[in-house]
Enzyme design. Structure first.
Site, short mmCIF file in Angstrom:
data_model
loop_
_atom_site.label_atom_id
_atom_site.label_comp_id
_atom_site.label_asym_id
_atom_site.label_seq_id
_atom_site.Cartn_x
_atom_site.Cartn_y
_atom_site.Cartn_z
N ASP A 1 19.28 29.45 79.66
CA ASP A 1 20.47 29.12 78.87
C ASP A 1 20.68 27.62 78.94
OD1 ASP A 1 23.14 31.26 78.11
OD2 ASP A 1 23.09 29.13 77.59
N CYS B 1 7.70 44.99 65.24
CA CYS B 1 8.35 43.78 65.74
C CYS B 1 9.60 43.53 64.88
CB CYS B 1 7.39 42.59 65.72
SG CYS B 1 7.12 41.85 64.09
N CYS C 1 33.19 27.42 61.05
CA CYS C 1 33.73 27.14 62.36
C CYS C 1 34.77 28.16 62.75
CB CYS C 1 34.32 25.75 62.45
SG CYS C 1 35.50 25.45 61.19
N CYS D 1 2.19 43.19 58.63
CA CYS D 1 3.22 42.26 59.10
C CYS D 1 2.66 40.86 59.34
CB CYS D 1 3.85 42.80 60.38
SG CYS D 1 5.02 41.67 61.15
N CYS E 1 41.64 23.81 59.99
CA CYS E 1 41.01 24.99 60.58
C CYS E 1 40.72 24.67 62.04
CB CYS E 1 39.75 25.39 59.83
SG CYS E 1 38.42 24.24 60.06
ZN LIG Z 1 5.64 43.04 62.86
#
Ligand SMILES: [Zn+2]
Lengths: 121, 468
Positions: free
Chosen positions: B120, B241, B258, B318, B422
């Site tokens: 992270d 996938c 936002c 794919c 906003c």
């Molecule tokens: Zn795939």
């Protein structure tokens, strides 16, 4: 006259926001000959269903539901809880008492929302 | 009051010392175990049969501490000593130390997964803590990866935890992923989902993908492959996938936004917990029919409905996971999806300078009792949480048709400035632009967008205004 088709339409994952926030609707489809006399099809398929939904149920931001006549990428269509790819996508012939679910993939962001239709650079 | 402050400071100092000691312990532990890889934690405490007397008891392949510690799951027929050994030897990469990653990591660490990597780039904010349960108040503004790792270590000191305080991208992803057996997608945006899916295909690691928003969650397993489970024709079983199911990214709808979406903490809690369950089942080599392969779990906490739907099979054509894929390396996913992989730096500029105004200038106008009209374009739930006194709520979502007409009349009638507001100053620009595009020339100068939105207001004008 053909038997009327009763459907359960389900909207989830945010797709319901385009339909007055209603997540489940039980609908009866009209005779296809009356609704789309020129569509060249005898029986209701998902292709006609999305047009019917656009005309009668979609409340706003069409671009977030359809791109042209196709369902927008990112919305998964499930027929009786099965990916519509497994049953013919747009050409699936609708049966009485089918359930059709439109579920938007959750991006899961707590700070981003859909605005594309407003943004014209 | 004074006593309270003294105590708070003492605790702060003690925590600092504690953290230093924990880091020191982690260093010592690593030196001990990493130097002798064949002597990893699992063997720590095994009866030394080679030199010493024959052991009186047999604990399978596991040492006494592991039998005791994990006994309540070893007792399960699906796990047993063999399964626990697999768990102790497994290496899991968790991408995202947020609402999904926290509970997932927690259960995997507690179950004894040998190595956990947690990625992270972000820091802990107080708004995270209602759902990101590895982080505590004292972790505010520290790295999420580090904070998660610290808590995980205190749950299980017998395993190896590696925090990665970086944003996963196409440059670093393969190197990180190669050190692990499977990947958990606990992220929150489309570009990273495509990145992780392609990474899963290229590195041949399955991807356990979770998502949660508001009161809903979704969970499935992408890129599954197993040599032990084959189809009736004797071919390796492979699941779809992410690209098999979603070949095209959705329109770049994150552009210029936002607004804040809420999420009920227990929802990512449920999905993250189930991601850990699927990870354990994969580690135990349970059959793909039992895993969420070609299936998606859908959870709606509002109606308390959960169901598992059938997904399509792997697409033999794919672009990413077919036998002759066209995607052979990781690309720039933000460009591919035309969306940022995080919204931290999003700073829209679509209005001319004379249609913009700073927060202090707005405050000045209000103090001078100018008859300004404030248009707050956030959703009503946000507006009701907090707003500038006197502001009017015109949610951007409903700003079309009649509502837009009404607002236009409102701007025309108002003698003074009309301020668009906003949360962070992006949506307000979009709304202002919408109005400007339809407004007669002579009224356009009145339209002003408050730069930086309510965040700027909170920092520059009123520190008591909540930043959320
Ligand atoms: Zn795939």
């Amino acid at each position: 006259m053909a038997e009327p088709i009763h459907l359960t339409l389900l909207f989830a994952g945010g797709a319901e926001l385009l339909f007055d926030r209603v997540k489940r609707r039980d609908v009866v489809l009209p005779d296809l000959k009356d609704y789309l006399p020129d569509c060249g099809s005898e029986k209701w398929t998902v292709r006609q269903l999305v047009l019917w939904i656009r005309e009668f149920l979609l409340k706003e931001r069409e671009a977030l539901f359809l791109q042209g006549d196709e369902v927008r990428p990112g919305i998964l269509v499930l027929i009786n809880d099965e990916d519509w790819e497994l049953c013919g996508t747009m050409d699936y012939e609708l049966q009485n008492k089918d359930s059709v679910m439109f579920i938007s993939t959750l991006h899961g962001s707590t700070s981003v929302t859909s605005r594309i239709e407003l943004y014209t650079p | 009051m004074e006593q309270l402050i003294i105590l708070e400071n003492e605790i702060k100092e003690l925590r600092k010392t504690l953290k230093e000691k924990e880091l020191e312990m982690e260093r010592v532990r690593r030196e001990l175990f990493d130097a002798q890889p064949e002597y990893r934690d699992l063997n720590n405490g095994l009866p030394a049969s080679a030199n010493g007397p024959e052991p009186m008891v047999k604990c399978g392949q596991l040492p006494k501490w592991a039998i005791e510690r994990y006994s309540r799951q070893i007792l399960l027929r699906d796990i047993g000593v063999k399964g626990q050994t697999r768990i102790c030897e497994a290496k899991v990469l968790i991408v995202g130390a947020g609402g999904l990653g926290c509970p997932a990591a927690m259960y995997l660490a507690a179950a004894g997964v040998g190595e956990i990597g947690i990625i992270d780039y972000d820091v802990v904010e107080l708004t995270n803590i209602h759902r990101q349960i590895l982080h505590f108040e004292q972790d505010e503004n520290t790295s999420k990866a580090e904070s998660a790792a610290a808590t995980l270590r205190s749950i299980n000191s017998r395993i190896k935890i590696t925090p990665y305080n970086v944003q996963l991208d196409s440059k670093n992803a393969l190197d990180i992923a190669r050190a692990y057996d499977l990947i958990l997608d606990c992220t929150d945006n489309v570009p990273t989902r495509y990145l992780l899916s392609d990474l899963s295909c290229l590195s041949k690691r399955p991807l356990i993908s979770g998502s949660a928003l508001k009161m809903e969650g979704q969970l499935t397993v992408y890129g599954y492959r197993s040599d032990t489970h084959s189809t009736e024709k004797g071919v390796t079983f492979r699941g779809p996938c992410y690209r098999c199911v979603f070949p095209t990214p959705p329109p770049p709808d994150a552009v210029g936004s936002c607004s804040a979406h809420g999420v009920a903490g227990p929802v990512p809690g449920v999905i993250g917990t189930l991601q850990a369950m699927e990870a354990l089942k994969y580690i135990l080599d349970m059959s793909p029919q039992k895993l969420l392969v070609e299936r998606m779990f859908i959870f709606d906490a509002e109606d308390m409905v959960a169901k598992t739907v059938r997904l399509r099979k792997r697409n033999p054509m794919c672009a990413a996971c077919s036998d002759s894929p066209t995607i052979t390396h990781l690309v720039d996913y933000e460009a591919y999806c035309s969306a940022p992989a995080n919204d931290k730096d999003l700073d829209l500029k679509i209005l001319p300078q004379n249609n913009r105004i700073s927060a202090p200038e707005v405050s000045q106008l209000l103090k001078q009792k100018e008859p300004v009209y404030m248009v707050d374009v956030r959703a009503d739930s946000e507006f009701h949480m907090c707003h500038i006194v006197g502001a009017n709520n015109w949610p951007i979502d409903g700003l079309s048709g009649d509502a837009l007409e009404q607002l236009l009349r409102c701007v025309e009638k108002n003698p003074s400035s009309v301020i668009f507001i906003c949360r962070r100053g992006n949506d307000s620009q979009l709304a202002a632009k919408k109005v400007l595009d339809m407004l007669p020339e002579e009224h356009r100068h009145k339209v002003k967008d408050m730069i930086g939105g309510l965040h700027a207001w909170a920092f520059k004008v009123d520190n008591d205004f909540p930043v959320y």
